[in-house]
Design a protein around this motif. Structure first.
Motif, short mmCIF file in Angstrom:
data_model
loop_
_atom_site.label_atom_id
_atom_site.label_comp_id
_atom_site.label_asym_id
_atom_site.label_seq_id
_atom_site.Cartn_x
_atom_site.Cartn_y
_atom_site.Cartn_z
N UNK A 1 -7.08 -19.27 -5.78
CA UNK A 1 -6.20 -20.22 -5.64
C UNK A 1 -5.75 -20.08 -4.17
N UNK A 2 -6.28 -20.75 -3.18
CA UNK A 2 -5.99 -20.28 -1.71
C UNK A 2 -5.12 -21.37 -1.25
N UNK A 3 -3.97 -20.97 -1.26
CA UNK A 3 -2.62 -21.63 -0.95
C UNK A 3 -1.85 -20.89 0.17
N UNK A 4 -2.54 -20.06 0.99
CA UNK A 4 -2.13 -19.65 1.93
C UNK A 4 -1.24 -18.38 1.61
N UNK A 5 -1.72 -17.32 0.75
CA UNK A 5 -0.82 -16.16 0.40
C UNK A 5 -1.99 -15.09 0.60
N UNK A 6 -1.28 -13.90 0.73
CA UNK A 6 -1.97 -12.65 1.07
C UNK A 6 -1.35 -11.59 0.05
N UNK A 7 -1.90 -10.40 0.02
CA UNK A 7 -1.75 -9.30 -0.72
C UNK A 7 -1.31 -8.25 0.24
N UNK A 8 -0.31 -7.51 0.01
CA UNK A 8 0.15 -6.36 1.21
C UNK A 8 0.53 -5.17 0.14
N UNK A 9 0.00 -3.97 0.60
CA UNK A 9 0.13 -2.63 -0.07
C UNK A 9 1.16 -1.93 1.04
N UNK A 10 2.43 -1.46 0.61
CA UNK A 10 3.48 -0.90 1.41
C UNK A 10 3.78 0.63 0.69
N UNK A 11 4.06 1.34 1.57
CA UNK A 11 4.28 2.87 1.32
C UNK A 11 5.43 3.19 2.30
N UNK A 12 6.56 3.49 1.49
CA UNK A 12 7.61 4.20 2.33
C UNK A 12 7.78 5.52 2.36
N UNK A 13 7.53 6.09 3.42
CA UNK A 13 7.45 7.60 3.70
C UNK A 13 7.17 8.48 2.17
#
Length: 162
Positions: free
Chosen positions: A46-58
């Motif tokens: 479902x291409x509605x302009x979103x993306x996935x992000x992976x985050x790591x805080x220290x």
């Protein structure tokens, strides 16, 4: 010297540390990949302009989110008819592992100066990483979309502007 009640609490403390380590291990070996793969598959389907992000805080905790990154391609023409229309970024569905190993799932709304900061997020759930399934992830994305629709088209009681 042996103090029974102290020994009991020491054993409980050791067990609590093991519980946290177990949750973090499940997150690393199963849950993080499941969330990332499920969200990426949704983005592709479902291409509605979103993306996935992976985050790591220290190294203390990690998060995976799905966020609106751009405006849906098929709606660009209609927004071009209104030169003042502005796409507001910043909405996200976040799966964040805390220091205790539990996963907090919450929605972040885009930042708009006229909206009070206390209305900037909704906590959906706190659970063990072992309890997260593909079905539960999809349900959270569905809830996220419903909340974003309410945010985009608020009821007259929550109206912004004039």
């Amino acid at each position: 010297m042996k103090i029974d009640y102290l020994e009991e609490h020491i054993n409980d403390y050791k067990a609590s540390i093991k519980t946290v380590v177990d949750k973090k291990t499940i997150w690393q070996t199963k849950t993080k990949t499941l969330i990332s793969n499920t969200l990426n598959n949704i983005c592709k389907e479902y291409d509605i302009g979103w993306k996935v992000q992976e985050l790591n805080w220290i190294g203390t905790n990690e998060a995976i989110n799905i966020t609106f990154n751009s405006f849906p391609k098929e709606l660009i023409d209609c927004t071009n008819q209104i030169p003042t229309y502005q796409f507001i970024q910043g909405a996200a569905l976040v799966f964040s592992q805390s220091y205790s190993g539990d996963v907090h799932t919450f929605i972040l709304f885009p930042f708009v100066e006229q909206i009070p900061i206390e209305n900037s997020s909704i906590e959906l759930e706190v659970c063990s990483p072992a309890d997260i399934t593909e079905k539960s992830i999809i349900e959270k994305v569905d809830t996220f979309l419903k909340e974003m629709i309410k945010w985009e088209v608020p009821s007259t009681q929550n109206k912004l502007g004039y």
